[in-house]
Write a protein that holds these residues in place. Sequence first.
Motif, PDB file in Angstrom:
ATOM      1  N   LYS A   1       1.270  -1.071   0.240  1.00  0.00           N
ATOM      2  CA  LYS A   1      -0.129   0.092  -0.443  1.00  0.00           C
ATOM      3  C   LYS A   1       0.682   1.363  -0.289  1.00  0.00           C
ATOM      4  N   ALA A   2       2.034   1.448   0.916  1.00  0.00           N
ATOM      5  CA  ALA A   2       2.763   2.330   0.795  1.00  0.00           C
ATOM      6  C   ALA A   2       3.332   2.460  -0.076  1.00  0.00           C
ATOM      7  N   VAL A   3       3.655   1.337  -1.081  1.00  0.00           N
ATOM      8  CA  VAL A   3       4.827   1.706  -2.494  1.00  0.00           C
ATOM      9  C   VAL A   3       4.103   2.246  -3.780  1.00  0.00           C
ATOM     10  N   ASP A   4       2.588   0.712  -3.578  1.00  0.00           N
ATOM     11  CA  ASP A   4       1.911   1.959  -4.460  1.00  0.00           C
ATOM     12  C   ASP A   4       1.368   3.570  -4.357  1.00  0.00           C
ATOM     13  N   ARG A   5       1.610   3.946  -2.848  1.00  0.00           N
ATOM     14  CA  ARG A   5       1.078   5.732  -2.481  1.00  0.00           C
ATOM     15  C   ARG A   5       2.471   6.428  -3.172  1.00  0.00           C
TER      16      ARG A   5
END
Length: 218
Positions: free
Chosen positions: A117-121
């Motif tokens: 999720k963090a990388v996607d953000r």
Amino acid sequence: MIGDDQTVRSIFGAPSGPPTPGGPDGRRSPSSRSGEATAHLGELLQRSSRGDEGAFAELYDATSARVHGLAVRVVRDPAQAEEVTQEAYLETWRTASRFDPARGSAISWLMTIVHRKAVDRVRAAEASSRRDETYHHRNRPVEHDSTAEAAHSSMEAHRVRTALASLTTVQREAVTLAYLGGYTHTEVAGLLQLPVGTAKTRIRDGLIRLRDAMGVGQ
């Protein structure tokens, strides 16, 4: 925007503070307590998959500090990290039935969701920034070298994913936390409830096997 730390609590009725460790016996060994904690998190995830909101609330309280810490490490922005944290827990609630304790620990499974999720953000923010910076070039043909570079990056990412899949479960957990999550050896040991030496060995062996799987020379 998903909201602050109270969002998941209000949805699932999480208690206002972290759970109190059970049992008055202070003579248990650290390894015994760590093993019990790991098993307990797995049990909470499995109960959550059956719709047990109380179990999910307890899971949230037991892991939210570590989850938020990883989100901050990746996105580098506290407000964004809060949103990533909430997104990760909401996905955890929806997909808890996919957790398989035979393939890894509950905390590793949860951290993988958070990291993704963090990388996607971060990628979404970078993509938005690139669009703003290159808007006036939007109709310009893509250079051949740029296309080749993008293809090469995609192939490398596929090679890494394939190589990671060749590791043992314990090696993959340690390597993922150390090199995708950015944790130190000591922090990896704490997250996986292992002696530091054991964590270092798993990371080292995982990297050696990863290098061999990718065909990287000495």
